[in-house]
Design an enzyme around this catalytic site. Structure first.
Site, PDB file in Angstrom:
ATOM      1  N   GLY A 328       9.627 -32.839  -5.387  1.00 16.64           N
ATOM      2  CA  GLY A 328       9.951 -31.813  -4.414  1.00 16.64           C
ATOM      3  C   GLY A 328      10.994 -30.839  -4.937  1.00 16.64           C
ATOM      4  O   GLY A 328      11.039 -30.512  -6.130  1.00 16.64           O
ATOM      5  N   SER A 329      11.878 -30.400  -4.052  1.00 16.47           N
ATOM      6  CA  SER A 329      12.802 -29.304  -4.381  1.00 16.47           C
ATOM      7  C   SER A 329      13.822 -29.639  -5.449  1.00 16.47           C
ATOM      8  O   SER A 329      14.438 -28.734  -6.026  1.00 16.47           O
ATOM      9  CB  SER A 329      13.523 -28.845  -3.111  1.00 16.47           C
ATOM     10  OG  SER A 329      12.594 -28.281  -2.199  1.00 16.47           O
ATOM     11  N   THR A 330      14.062 -30.918  -5.721  1.00 14.87           N
ATOM     12  CA  THR A 330      14.985 -31.245  -6.815  1.00 14.87           C
ATOM     13  C   THR A 330      14.446 -30.739  -8.143  1.00 14.87           C
ATOM     14  O   THR A 330      15.198 -30.578  -9.107  1.00 14.87           O
ATOM     15  CB  THR A 330      15.221 -32.774  -6.901  1.00 14.87           C
ATOM     16  OG1 THR A 330      13.959 -33.437  -7.015  1.00 14.87           O
ATOM     17  CG2 THR A 330      15.944 -33.268  -5.662  1.00 14.87           C
ATOM     18  N   ASN A 331      13.142 -30.463  -8.190  1.00 24.05           N
ATOM     19  CA  ASN A 331      12.515 -29.966  -9.410  1.00 24.05           C
ATOM     20  C   ASN A 331      12.760 -28.472  -9.616  1.00 24.05           C
ATOM     21  O   ASN A 331      12.496 -27.933 -10.694  1.00 24.05           O
ATOM     22  CB  ASN A 331      11.008 -30.241  -9.352  1.00 24.05           C
ATOM     23  CG  ASN A 331      10.317 -30.060 -10.681  1.00 24.05           C
ATOM     24  OD1 ASN A 331      10.584 -30.778 -11.630  1.00 24.05           O
ATOM     25  ND2 ASN A 331       9.412 -29.078 -10.750  1.00 24.05           N
TER      26      ASN A 331
END
Length: 613
Positions: A328-331
């Site tokens: 998700g957004s950690t990427n």
């Protein structure tokens, strides 16, 4: 007239019977009795010869048998006799310990005893008594002991290999015939479930079955010794006979980079949040940024290593390296790094960001509906806009984005050597669909492990240099001296300038206007990122539930530690900022105190999230 000298025809001379000379006219004589007949037994010399021949034949049979036994078959018979008389015995080696970074034992070996039975030697009249007594003393089902005692064709059946020496002594003091004891060792885990999925456990044969116990089994196990003694028919040792003995070689110790106290705090925090959010599972990782050493790696649910056989197989492993998920957004930090280095984007580049965008045949949206906003790239990352991230990624070629993701370690194991580690999934850029090019930019369509994602943020915090994660600090040599593990490999992934710029953007994400405000630690500058991704579940055959993540580092301006918390399928709340960020805050706060890392005393610079502010 008879002529003298003539004989009846056919009678040879001298063959005529003698004529009686008895005078005429005298009465006949009375016949005398004959003497008894004498049995003639033959010639004594011949009897002697026959006896000697018979004796020679018998002696030749004995001589032939002796030649066979002492000459032709001597080696085979000697071996068989030795097998019956000489009893080999294994002398178990003491298994080495596994310790934390400060030498505190996480796994150790203690003296124990093995209780065994010789069913053949047990008095049939006392078999029930022996079975009942052993079942009570060893806490075993009576049926199991009775079944062992019934195998009278066997001479050695172990009942329990993990008996405390005092209990074994008590059992032997009962004088039960056919019951024996011999010294051995048992594996003990003082922390119970502390680092359970990481350490692994040993089987009943004393060799590692899971985790580090299996990976480092050759180092920990040592080498068993051997002993041979001569015994009599009743099993007693024959005095004054030869014996051979090869001493066992004790196993060596393995020292980890894990800090026992930080590990305990991480497990407590993830356990509480998994239960509070009614999640399926969770993991926490704490790493040293400069060295890549892992200070804590916790999983929930965990496994009590002293009773590992009572735990389901799914809960025995190390989820932090074996469970893959879409980040998700950690990427988005990887997309940001690629866009800054190769797409001409800066933290202050302004994007006009709507709440949805068309990608091939799909319409992709932000987490919340909103009117078009003029966000800086820092604002895009701080507010975790999917649409803004896609817009930045469109300034890159597919191959460039793929190469950057690959350089951060996706699609390959981390190099840590941890057992059970998965490589995740990073499809080749040539196979990306029209919409996948967009979803990969914000962390959907790729799969990673918790360790891989923690390594990404370690790279950014370390000025763009990736240090291979490590868990083993070293092993002891034959003299008990610690031999440090080789220095971890270092690889530059992005420039130091880019890394510093992204750190500032991540610090804004933990600010009041960012999605990670719950991760803020009073007095410290924290940089980090939330992640909320749809969770693929094979059981439902599609996306079911969410994966909530927070990963960050501190102090942001002089990074020392990075920590990640990931929670799978929470039922009460599912956003990373709500579910995972509080775990990060609790664990990181404890680690900072434990490692005595003070605040830098500086304040975060003011950043612009929206154009015109």
């Amino acid at each position: 007239m008879r002529s003298r000298g003539l004989r009846p025809p056919g009678r040879p001379p001298g063959d005529e019977p003698p004529r009686s000379r008895q005078p005429r006219n005298q009465p006949p004589r009375t016949p005398q009795p004959r003497p008894p007949a004498v049995l003639r037994l033959g010639n004594p010399e011949r009897r002697l010869h026959a006896g000697l021949i018979a004796m020679a034949f018998v002696l030749s049979l004995f001589a032939g048998r002796l030649v066979q036994l002492q000459g032709l078959d001597s080696k085979a018979l000697q071996a068989k006799a030795a097998q019956q008389r000489v009893q080999p015995e294994t002398l178990p080696a003491k298994r080495g310990s596994i310790t934390d970074v400060n030498g505190n034992e996480l796994a150790l070996t203690m003296d124990a005893a093995e209780i065994y039975v010789d069913p053949y030697d047990v008095d049939p009249k006392k078999r029930d008594l022996v079975g009942t007594t052993l079942a009570r003393e060893l806490n075993l089902p009576k049926e199991k002991v009775a079944a062992a005692l019934a195998k009278t064709d066997q001479r050695y059946i172990p009942l329990d290999r993990d008996v405390e020496p005092l209990r074994a002594k008590k059992i032997m003091s009962l004088g039960l015939k056919g019951v024996g004891s011999k010294p051995t060792y048992r594996r003990q885990y003082p922390g119970g479930r502390l680092a359970g999925g990481l350490l692994g456990f040993v089987g009943f044969d004393g060799h590692g079955l899971e985790g580090l116990e299996r990976t480092y089994d050759k180092i920990l196990a040592g080498q068993d010794g051997q002993q041979s003694i001569e015994i009599g028919r009743g099993g007693e040792r024959i005095p004054m006979t030869r014996s051979t003995r090869k001493e066992p070689v004790a196993g060596r110790d393995v020292r980890l980079t894990i800090d026992r106290d930080v590990q305990w705090a991480a497990e407590q925090a993830i356990d509480r949040q998994v239960q509070a959010s009614k999640a399926l599972s969770g993991s926490v990782i704490v790493m040293d940024i400069k060295t890549g050493q892992i200070l804590a790696m916790a999983n929930s649910p965990g496994v009590d290593l002293n009773h590992w056989d009572t735990v389901s197989e799914a809960d025995r492993g190390n989820r932090a390296v074996s469970e893959v998920f879409e980040p998700g957004s950690t990427n988005k930090v990887i997309t940001a790094a690629a866009a800054i280095e190769h797409g001409g984007v800066t933290p202050n580049t302004v994007f006009r960001v709507p709440d949805q965008i068309q990608c091939a045949d799909r319409t992709l949206k932000d987490a919340h509906p909103h009117a078009p906003e003029r966000l800086t790239f820092t604002g895009v990352i701080a507010e975790s806009s999917n649409v803004g991230t896609i817009m930045a990624a469109r300034r890159l070629s597919d191959q460039r984005l793929y190469d950057t993701i690959r350089a951060f370690g996706f699609g390959a194991t981390s190099g840590s050597g941890l057992p059970g580690e998965e490589a995740g999934l990073l499809p080749a850029w040539q196979s990306w669909s029209g919409s996948q090019r967009c979803t990969v930019a914000y962390g959907q369509g790729v799969s990673v492990t918790a360790l891989q994602m923690a390594s990404v943020y370690q790279t950014i915090a370390n000025g763009g240099v990736r240090v291979t994660p490590s868990l083993v600090a070293g092993t002891t040599d034959g003299n008990g001296h610690l031999v440090p593990a080789p220095t971890a490999k270092q690889t530059r992934v992005i420039s130091e300038t880019t890394a510093r710029q992204i750190s500032g953007m991540l610090e804004a994400a933990v600010g009041n206007d960012g999605t990670g405000a719950e991760a803020a630690i009073p007095g410290y500058r924290v940089a980090g990122k939330t992640g909320t991704a749809m969770r693929y579940d094979q059981k439902c055959g599609g996306y079911c539930g969410y994966t909530a993540t927070f990963v960050g580092f501190t102090p942001a301006d002089a990074p020392r530690l990075v920590a990640l918390a990931v929670i799978q399928d929470p039922k009460k709340g599912h956003y990373g900022g709500m579910v995972a960020a509080p775990v990060f805050k609790e664990v990181m706060s404890f680690a900072l105190k434990t490692k005595k890392i003070p605040p830098t005393g500086t304040k975060a610079p003011k950043v612009v999230l929206r154009a015109g502010e």
